[in-house]
Design an enzyme around this catalytic site. Structure first.
Site, PDB file in Angstrom:
ATOM      1  N   ASP A  13       0.807  -1.224   0.000  1.00  0.00           N
ATOM      2  CA  ASP A  13       0.000   0.000   0.000  1.00  0.00           C
ATOM      3  C   ASP A  13       0.836   1.267   0.000  1.00  0.00           C
ATOM      4  O   ASP A  13       0.408   2.303   0.517  1.00  0.00           O
ATOM      5  CB  ASP A  13      -0.963   0.033   1.213  1.00  0.00           C
ATOM      6  CG  ASP A  13      -1.818  -1.213   1.272  1.00  0.00           C
ATOM      7  OD1 ASP A  13      -2.328  -1.592   0.216  1.00  0.00           O
ATOM      8  OD2 ASP A  13      -1.938  -1.798   2.355  1.00  0.00           O
ATOM      9  N   HIS A  41      -4.345  -2.224  -6.337  1.00  0.00           N
ATOM     10  CA  HIS A  41      -3.732  -0.948  -6.666  1.00  0.00           C
ATOM     11  C   HIS A  41      -4.806   0.063  -7.031  1.00  0.00           C
ATOM     12  O   HIS A  41      -5.568  -0.143  -7.959  1.00  0.00           O
ATOM     13  CB  HIS A  41      -2.726  -1.134  -7.809  1.00  0.00           C
ATOM     14  CG  HIS A  41      -1.526  -1.933  -7.381  1.00  0.00           C
ATOM     15  ND1 HIS A  41      -0.642  -2.495  -8.256  1.00  0.00           N
ATOM     16  CD2 HIS A  41      -1.075  -2.263  -6.149  1.00  0.00           C
ATOM     17  CE1 HIS A  41       0.312  -3.123  -7.572  1.00  0.00           C
ATOM     18  NE2 HIS A  41       0.058  -3.006  -6.294  1.00  0.00           N
TER      19      HIS A  41
HETATM   20  P1  IMP Z   1      -2.357 -12.742   2.316  1.00  0.00           P
HETATM   21  O1  IMP Z   1      -1.440 -12.178   1.299  1.00  0.00           O
HETATM   22  O2  IMP Z   1      -3.808 -12.567   1.968  1.00  0.00           O
HETATM   23  O3  IMP Z   1      -2.016 -14.151   2.671  1.00  0.00           O
HETATM   24  O4  IMP Z   1      -2.172 -11.888   3.665  1.00  0.00           O
HETATM   25  C1  IMP Z   1      -0.993 -11.962   4.431  1.00  0.00           C
HETATM   26  C2  IMP Z   1      -0.629 -10.614   5.016  1.00  0.00           C
HETATM   27  O5  IMP Z   1      -0.232  -9.753   3.963  1.00  0.00           O
HETATM   28  C3  IMP Z   1      -1.762  -9.887   5.727  1.00  0.00           C
HETATM   29  O6  IMP Z   1      -1.213  -9.116   6.774  1.00  0.00           O
HETATM   30  C4  IMP Z   1      -2.310  -8.966   4.651  1.00  0.00           C
HETATM   31  O7  IMP Z   1      -2.984  -7.857   5.199  1.00  0.00           O
HETATM   32  C5  IMP Z   1      -1.024  -8.573   3.970  1.00  0.00           C
HETATM   33  N1  IMP Z   1      -1.200  -8.158   2.572  1.00  0.00           N
HETATM   34  C6  IMP Z   1      -1.326  -8.939   1.493  1.00  0.00           C
HETATM   35  N2  IMP Z   1      -1.402  -8.204   0.373  1.00  0.00           N
HETATM   36  C7  IMP Z   1      -1.303  -6.927   0.747  1.00  0.00           C
HETATM   37  C8  IMP Z   1      -1.281  -5.692   0.031  1.00  0.00           C
HETATM   38  O8  IMP Z   1      -1.345  -5.618  -1.191  1.00  0.00           O
HETATM   39  N3  IMP Z   1      -1.172  -4.573   0.784  1.00  0.00           N
HETATM   40  C9  IMP Z   1      -1.052  -4.618   2.135  1.00  0.00           C
HETATM   41  N4  IMP Z   1      -1.052  -5.742   2.832  1.00  0.00           N
HETATM   42  C10 IMP Z   1      -1.185  -6.890   2.148  1.00  0.00           C
HETATM   43 MG    MG Z   2      -2.739  -2.073  -1.971  1.00  0.00          MG
END
Ligand code: IMP
Ligand code: MG
Length: 431
Positions: A13, A41
């Site tokens: 982010d 995004h």
């Molecule tokens: P997952 O990728 O859904 O398995 O989530 C694992 C961790 O990564 C969690 O803390 C999510 O909030 C974080 N996360 C995954 N993708 C993003 C992203 O694009 N932005 C921010 N956090 C992310």
């Molecule tokens: Mg994002």
């Protein structure tokens, strides 16, 4: 430079979408190489807001080729939805503009069910995943039982493999996770429909990219998430299930190390994270609430409020070292307008011992105390600034100090949400 990777230097982010969108204007091809629709995004183009999860940001520019590389995990249902949505808004009109790797793995409804059931079972120690099945899909890839888009070419064989997986996953869901099993017939029907829509995009993207690079075309690699969410270099286990740094460009894009010219790191002028896990510079209370509101810090994938903190140069140096960052794009500087004093973390401390880098043994991150430096803020609106000279002197001083602490030059500064609200100091494609 002709081939540039954009990577997040924090917990995702960072505003990569906007910077990728801006750079896409100068690229011929834009590539996603890791992650899935856990990424989101957000882009604002001529006042119109887009949220892209799987399709590279090149889709918002006419005639750019968008590649979804082998290192991604793709939910076919989500991808079809995203394509339909873009087409209804007059993007991706020509099917030749999207190329999906035969070797990319598919995220199945059972991956989502497992992701959610596991998180529910973890209760207070949950990771806080997006719940989109990303981790379970990468597990199956590594376990060599994943289904790839390549498998769609022979649907009968695909269904055999799928049915075997569904039997195993349902057993796991029911007996171990005490969760509802998935409906096999429904999944097969969904995949049949997705196949009809997606086969046209399948491509040997690795060879395609190699040939494009050899022909001198400009290629932009669009990273998702951030280095602190990297499965190896992040805050494990509070991470995502892929490598999210520049190294993933090679494995996940299918190009050779010598084929990448530069890495642009993206960082916010402060820090955010969604989900659980250590966050040394986190702030709470009124100031955090104000920054969250001003910066619209709610997850674009899940809508969750993001945790807020000061800029952390220890993390920035970690990201610069791991990714060989050539320049930093610092986003959302405008969100800091009106905050006085500003703080930036220069180092960590544990019981009187000072650490300039992340202390050895990542578990230590839970115990560090950030060392802060205070800087005076500014009150003037900066969203119209298009050069450093147009910024208030305190904003310039803040930027110079961030750059110095991070050990890398600034390439861009974001001063607002729109594509135009960016100070471009050096554009990697034009250097
Ligand atoms: P997952 O990728 O859904 O398995 O989530 C694992 C961790 O990564 C969690 O803390 C999510 O909030 C974080 N996360 C995954 N993708 C993003 C992203 O694009 N932005 C921010 N956090 C992310
Ligand atoms: Mg994002």
């Amino acid at each position: 430079m002709k081939t540039v990777a954009v990577v997040g230097s924090q917990w995702g982010d960072e505003g990569k979408g906007k910077i990728v969108d801006l750079l896409a204007a100068d690229a011929d091809i834009v590539v996603r190489f890791q992650g899935g629709n856990n990424a989101a995004h957000t882009l604002v183009v001529n006042g119109e807001k887009f949220i892209l999860r799987l399709v590279p940001a090149g889709a918002l520019h006419d005639g750019k080729i968008c590649v979804i590389g082998n290192g991604t995990v793709v939910d076919p249902i989500a991808l079809v939805e995203e394509i339909e949505n873009l087409k209804s808004r007059l993007r991706l009109k020509d099917d030749a503009l999207l190329k999906l790797s035969y070797d990319a793995h598919m995220v199945m409804p059972y991956h989502r069910a497992i992701d959610r059931a596991r998180e529910a079972r973890l209760g207070k120690s949950a990771i806080g995943t997006t719940g989109f099945g990303i981790g379970p899909a990468y597990e199956d890839k590594m376990a060599r039982i994943g289904l790839r888009f390549d498998d769609l070419t022979n649907f009968a064989v695909f269904v055999e493999k799928l049915e075997r997986n569904i039997r195993d996953k349902n057993l796991y869901l029911k007996t171990l996770l005490k969760a509802k099993p998935v409906n096999g017939a429904e999944i097969i029907a969904q995949m049949r429909r997705a196949r009809t829509r997606l086969m046209r995009y399948l491509c040997d993207t690795s060879t395609f990219l190699h040939e494009a690079i050899a022909a001198g075309r400009r290629v932009l690699f669009e990273g998702a998430h951030g280095v602190m969410l990297d499965i190896d270099h992040g805050t494990y286990p509070y991470v995502t299930s892929s490598n999210c740094g520049a190294s993933a460009v090679f494995g996940g894009g299918g190009i050779a190390p010598g084929e990448l010219d530069a890495v642009l790191g993206i960082s916010k002028a402060y820090t955010t994270r969604v989900g659980a896990g250590p966050f040394p510079t986190e702030i709470k209370g009124k100031l955090a609430d104000a920054l969250r509101a001003e910066g619209d810090e709610f997850g674009s994938a899940t809508g969750r409020p993001r945790r807020i903190g000061w800029f952390d140069s220890v993390l920035a140096r970690h990201a610069v070292r791991l990714n060989g960052i050539w320049g930093l794009a610092l986003t959302k500087l405008d969100v800091l307008t009106g905050i006085d004093p500003l703080k930036a973390c220069t180092a960590y401390e544990i019981r009187g011992t000072r650490y300039e880098g992340i202390p050895p043994g990542r578990h230590m991150l839970e115990r560090v105390k950030p060392v802060y430096e205070e800087m005076p803020g500014w009150t003037e609106s900066i969203t119209e600034a298009r050069s450093l000279e147009e910024l208030p002197s305190n904003a310039r001083r803040y930027l110079a100090r961030i750059s110095e602490l991070s050990g890398v030059k600034l390439a861009m500064v974001g001063v607002g949400a729109s594509r135009e609200a960016t100070i471009v100091i050096s554009n990697p494609f034009l250097t």
